[in-house]
Design a protein around this motif. Structure first.
Motif, mmCIF file in Angstrom:
data_model
loop_
_atom_site.group_PDB
_atom_site.id
_atom_site.type_symbol
_atom_site.label_atom_id
_atom_site.label_comp_id
_atom_site.label_asym_id
_atom_site.label_seq_id
_atom_site.Cartn_x
_atom_site.Cartn_y
_atom_site.Cartn_z
ATOM 1 N N SER A 272 0.826 -1.211 0.000
ATOM 2 C CA SER A 272 0.000 0.000 0.000
ATOM 3 C C SER A 272 0.862 1.265 0.000
ATOM 4 C CB SER A 272 -0.945 0.009 1.200
ATOM 5 O OG SER A 272 -0.228 -0.061 2.422
ATOM 6 N N TRP A 273 1.961 1.252 0.773
ATOM 7 C CA TRP A 273 2.818 2.436 0.829
ATOM 8 C C TRP A 273 3.494 2.714 -0.524
ATOM 9 C CZ3 TRP A 273 3.224 6.741 3.208
ATOM 10 C CH2 TRP A 273 4.409 7.480 3.170
ATOM 11 N N PRO A 274 4.103 1.720 -1.204
ATOM 12 C CA PRO A 274 4.670 1.985 -2.535
ATOM 13 C C PRO A 274 3.633 2.495 -3.541
ATOM 14 C CG PRO A 274 5.526 -0.078 -1.679
ATOM 15 C CD PRO A 274 4.449 0.369 -0.732
ATOM 16 N N ILE A 275 2.414 1.976 -3.484
ATOM 17 C CA ILE A 275 1.375 2.454 -4.400
ATOM 18 C C ILE A 275 1.056 3.910 -4.116
ATOM 19 C CG2 ILE A 275 -1.055 2.226 -5.039
ATOM 20 C CD1 ILE A 275 -0.772 -0.775 -4.666
ATOM 21 N N ARG A 276 0.952 4.263 -2.854
ATOM 22 C CA ARG A 276 0.662 5.655 -2.486
ATOM 23 C C ARG A 276 1.754 6.586 -2.990
ATOM 24 N NH1 ARG A 276 0.295 5.498 3.684
ATOM 25 N NH2 ARG A 276 0.265 7.774 3.430
ATOM 26 N N ILE A 277 3.021 6.176 -2.871
ATOM 27 C CA ILE A 277 4.126 7.008 -3.359
ATOM 28 C C ILE A 277 4.039 7.163 -4.875
ATOM 29 C CG2 ILE A 277 6.632 7.119 -3.639
ATOM 30 C CD1 ILE A 277 6.894 5.723 -0.933
ATOM 31 N N LEU A 278 3.795 6.073 -5.577
ATOM 32 C CA LEU A 278 3.740 6.101 -7.037
ATOM 33 C C LEU A 278 2.660 7.040 -7.550
ATOM 34 C CD1 LEU A 278 4.622 4.961 -9.804
ATOM 35 C CD2 LEU A 278 2.929 3.135 -9.475
ATOM 36 N N ASP B 25 -10.097 5.178 -18.880
ATOM 37 C CA ASP B 25 -8.701 5.272 -18.449
ATOM 38 C C ASP B 25 -8.654 5.564 -16.955
ATOM 39 O OD1 ASP B 25 -7.938 4.896 -21.059
ATOM 40 O OD2 ASP B 25 -7.515 7.008 -21.465
ATOM 41 N N LEU B 26 -7.781 4.843 -16.246
ATOM 42 C CA LEU B 26 -7.695 4.967 -14.793
ATOM 43 C C LEU B 26 -6.672 6.040 -14.427
ATOM 44 C CD1 LEU B 26 -8.475 3.923 -11.962
ATOM 45 C CD2 LEU B 26 -6.601 2.280 -12.184
ATOM 46 N N SER B 27 -7.148 7.127 -13.850
ATOM 47 C CA SER B 27 -6.294 8.239 -13.454
ATOM 48 C C SER B 27 -5.556 7.936 -12.155
ATOM 49 C CB SER B 27 -7.151 9.504 -13.285
ATOM 50 O OG SER B 27 -6.503 10.467 -12.496
ATOM 51 N N PHE B 28 -4.237 8.176 -12.141
ATOM 52 C CA PHE B 28 -3.485 8.019 -10.896
ATOM 53 C C PHE B 28 -3.955 9.035 -9.854
ATOM 54 C CE2 PHE B 28 0.707 5.698 -12.053
ATOM 55 C CZ PHE B 28 -0.019 4.711 -12.687
ATOM 56 N N HIS B 29 -4.389 10.211 -10.315
ATOM 57 C CA HIS B 29 -4.933 11.196 -9.376
ATOM 58 C C HIS B 29 -6.179 10.632 -8.692
ATOM 59 C CE1 HIS B 29 -6.191 15.144 -7.802
ATOM 60 N NE2 HIS B 29 -7.407 14.735 -8.115
ATOM 61 N N TRP B 30 -7.064 10.023 -9.489
ATOM 62 C CA TRP B 30 -8.277 9.422 -8.922
ATOM 63 C C TRP B 30 -7.908 8.345 -7.900
ATOM 64 C CZ3 TRP B 30 -10.083 4.372 -9.004
ATOM 65 C CH2 TRP B 30 -11.406 4.197 -8.570
ATOM 66 N N LEU B 31 -6.930 7.505 -8.259
ATOM 67 C CA LEU B 31 -6.527 6.432 -7.360
ATOM 68 C C LEU B 31 -5.919 7.000 -6.074
ATOM 69 C CD1 LEU B 31 -6.285 3.436 -6.867
ATOM 70 C CD2 LEU B 31 -4.137 3.429 -8.166
#
Length: 337
Positions: free
Chosen positions: A185-191, A233-239
């Motif tokens: 979860s932490w690496p995904i949040r950073i990305l 398209d899946l936005s990283f901002h949305w995620l």
């Protein structure tokens, strides 16, 4: 129709909905983060004098089309409403990208509009029913602190009492098993924080879409421009905003009576339609359950064998089991009111 004091929206349309003569649709316009946005409130016209209602909130890449779900609650004596949130379904406009949001909290305005309108329709008690990301949105909305007495007093006058929450496979955690989620979860949040303007491009038709839409052999016919088979398209901002909302909710404790219905297993990563159809092919049900148990203090849980991610779209008998679980829970809830 004029907006209640302290609110800033305008009704711009009122007429028969695309679902047919039994449904009414009202469209509202209001200021979004960057431009004006729209939200649409759909309601079944049955039981116009009943004081209790269900308000349905859809999920991501979704909109309301489940007429049988509405009719189920009408048969139980409720009024039925559904909101197509800004940027979704009936509320999509050329000026805003589909499904885009600056923050999940901005959908609180959609729910404000829906609830205030329902109150003006004469409804006193509402139960929210929310699916997937809609479950995260509705839970976030209910967790808002009404610290100012003046604001709390206003809400009591302008809004019906929300007496219960029903969650259909809510997106309370990222779609990984609990042990994996703790590790990544932490690496995904950073990305997603470092690359907020990046997207995962939607190219392939998802196996989940193949399980439900009639053009692929499923049972359901719905608009593929509003609920595309390959997704948006899946936005990283949305995620990033989803993760932020999930973390905030995990630190809340909600006392509202809550029912969570989910499949008994997850089928993420399965390679055939038949395998995906055995459970939830979108979210991890164990992480979902753990998150729900952390946040909701008055929680009833029901697992549905062979339930799809949207449990109402499941094959029989899972669909009937889901409807029966909600019916039984509502009966217990209404005994207290």
């Amino acid at each position: 129709m004029s907006a209640p004091i302290g609110q800033h929206w305008q009704q711009v349309n009122d007429g028969e909905d695309l679902l047919g003569a039994g449904f009414r649709a009202r469209t509202f316009v209001f200021a979004g983060p960057k431009t004006k946005v729209h939200t649409t409130l759909v309601n079944h016209i049955g039981h116009p004098n009943t004081k209790k209602a269900i308000l349905y909130v859809h999920g991501y890449t979704d909109y309301f089309f489940q007429t049988g779900l509405a009719e189920h609650f009408i048969d139980l004596g409720y009024r039925f409403y559904a909101v197509d949130l800004q940027g979704y379904g009936r509320s999509i406009r050329p000026s805003t990208p589909p499904n885009w949001c600056d923050s999940l909290e901005q959908y609180g305005q959609d729910l404000d509009i829906a609830l205030a309108t329902i109150k003006q329709d004469g409804v006193d008690h509402v139960v929210l029913l929310a699916h997937s990301t809609g479950g995260l949105i509705a839970s976030t909305y209910l967790a808002q602190p009404y610290a100012l007495a003046e604001r709390e007093s206003y809400y009591k006058k302008a809004f019906p009492d929300v007496i219960g929450l029903m969650l259909n496979s809510p997106f309370l955690a990222l779609p990984f098993p609990p042990k994996v989620l703790n590790r990544i979860s932490w690496p995904i949040r950073i990305l997603v924080s470092l690359l907020p303007f990046s997207y995962l491009r939607a190219k392939k038709i998802t196996l989940y879409a193949k399980t439900i839409h009639c053009v692929f052999g499923g049972e359901w016919d719905y608009r593929l421009d509003w609920k595309p088979a390959h997704g948006f398209d899946l936005s990283f901002h949305w995620l990033r905003e989803v993760i932020h909302a999930q973390r905030n909710l995990a630190n809340q404790r909600l006392d509202i009576p809550t029912l969570i219905c989910r499949s008994d297993i997850s089928t993420i990563g399965k390679r055939t339609t038949e395998e995906v159809q055995q459970g939830d092919g979108v979210l991890d049900v164990d992480s979902m359950q753990q998150s729900a148990e952390k946040t909701f203090r008055n929680l009833t849980q029901v697992s549905i064998p062979q339930g799809f991610h949207d449990l109402y779209l499941s094959h029989e008998p899972a669909r009937t089991a889901y409807l029966s679980a909600m019916t039984a829970w509502l009966h217990t809830l209404t005994e207290k009111h």
